[in-house]
Design a protein around this motif. Structure first.
Motif, PDB file in Angstrom:
ATOM      1  N   VAL A   1      -7.730   8.366   1.058  1.00  0.00           N
ATOM      2  CA  VAL A   1      -8.858   7.474   0.967  1.00  0.00           C
ATOM      3  C   VAL A   1      -9.079   7.034  -0.488  1.00  0.00           C
ATOM      4  CG1 VAL A   1     -10.728   9.178   0.726  1.00  0.00           C
ATOM      5  CG2 VAL A   1     -11.134   7.077   1.926  1.00  0.00           C
ATOM      6  N   LYS A   2      -8.720   7.872  -1.423  1.00  0.00           N
ATOM      7  CA  LYS A   2      -8.804   7.504  -2.841  1.00  0.00           C
ATOM      8  C   LYS A   2      -7.926   6.287  -3.104  1.00  0.00           C
ATOM      9  CE  LYS A   2      -7.737   9.246  -7.477  1.00  0.00           C
ATOM     10  NZ  LYS A   2      -7.199  10.386  -8.248  1.00  0.00           N
ATOM     11  N   ALA A   3      -6.729   6.293  -2.575  1.00  0.00           N
ATOM     12  CA  ALA A   3      -5.802   5.182  -2.780  1.00  0.00           C
ATOM     13  C   ALA A   3      -6.369   3.883  -2.197  1.00  0.00           C
ATOM     14  CB  ALA A   3      -4.443   5.495  -2.156  1.00  0.00           C
ATOM     15  N   ASP A   4      -7.008   3.963  -1.046  1.00  0.00           N
ATOM     16  CA  ASP A   4      -7.612   2.776  -0.432  1.00  0.00           C
ATOM     17  C   ASP A   4      -8.748   2.236  -1.290  1.00  0.00           C
ATOM     18  OD1 ASP A   4      -5.882   2.927   1.762  1.00  0.00           O
ATOM     19  OD2 ASP A   4      -7.283   4.142   2.926  1.00  0.00           O
ATOM     20  N   CYS A   5      -9.599   3.118  -1.762  1.00  0.00           N
ATOM     21  CA  CYS A   5     -10.713   2.730  -2.626  1.00  0.00           C
ATOM     22  C   CYS A   5     -10.189   2.085  -3.909  1.00  0.00           C
ATOM     23  CB  CYS A   5     -11.564   3.957  -2.936  1.00  0.00           C
ATOM     24  SG  CYS A   5     -13.030   3.613  -3.934  1.00  0.00           S
ATOM     25  N   PHE A   6      -9.201   2.717  -4.531  1.00  0.00           N
ATOM     26  CA  PHE A   6      -8.605   2.180  -5.761  1.00  0.00           C
ATOM     27  C   PHE A   6      -7.959   0.816  -5.506  1.00  0.00           C
ATOM     28  CE2 PHE A   6      -8.016   5.680  -9.127  1.00  0.00           C
ATOM     29  CZ  PHE A   6      -9.234   6.259  -8.812  1.00  0.00           C
ATOM     30  N   ALA A   7      -7.305   0.657  -4.369  1.00  0.00           N
ATOM     31  CA  ALA A   7      -6.635  -0.611  -4.049  1.00  0.00           C
ATOM     32  C   ALA A   7      -7.644  -1.749  -3.936  1.00  0.00           C
ATOM     33  CB  ALA A   7      -5.838  -0.475  -2.752  1.00  0.00           C
TER      34      ALA A   7
END
Length: 78
Positions: A1-7
């Protein structure tokens, strides 16, 4: 979910890697498995696993991850 938020933040033209990160999240997030992104005093996003109490309350057997982005706290870019 961190990667999605960062994206998503990157798509808006921000570099989340330059934001401060801490474990200061609301109580509905799992302590130690969630984080807050900030720019100065402005909270930009929360992300991580929801607290197990929420799963138990709704009889959910799987881990739930979520993120919130507060676009009103993002600086205006041109």
């Amino acid at each position: 979910v961190k990667a999605d938020c960062f994206a998503i933040l990157t798509e808006f033209g921000f570099n989340p890697e330059k934001m401060s990160i801490s474990e200061d999240t609301p109580t509905y997030y799992h302590p130690g498995k969630s984080a807050k992104l900030a720019m100065g005093k402005n909270t930009i996003a929360y992300f991580g696993e929801l607290h197990p109490k929420i799963n138990k309350e709704f009889d959910i057997k799987k881990t739930i991850c979520a993120f919130e982005i507060f676009e009103e706290n993002l600086p205006i870019t041109k």
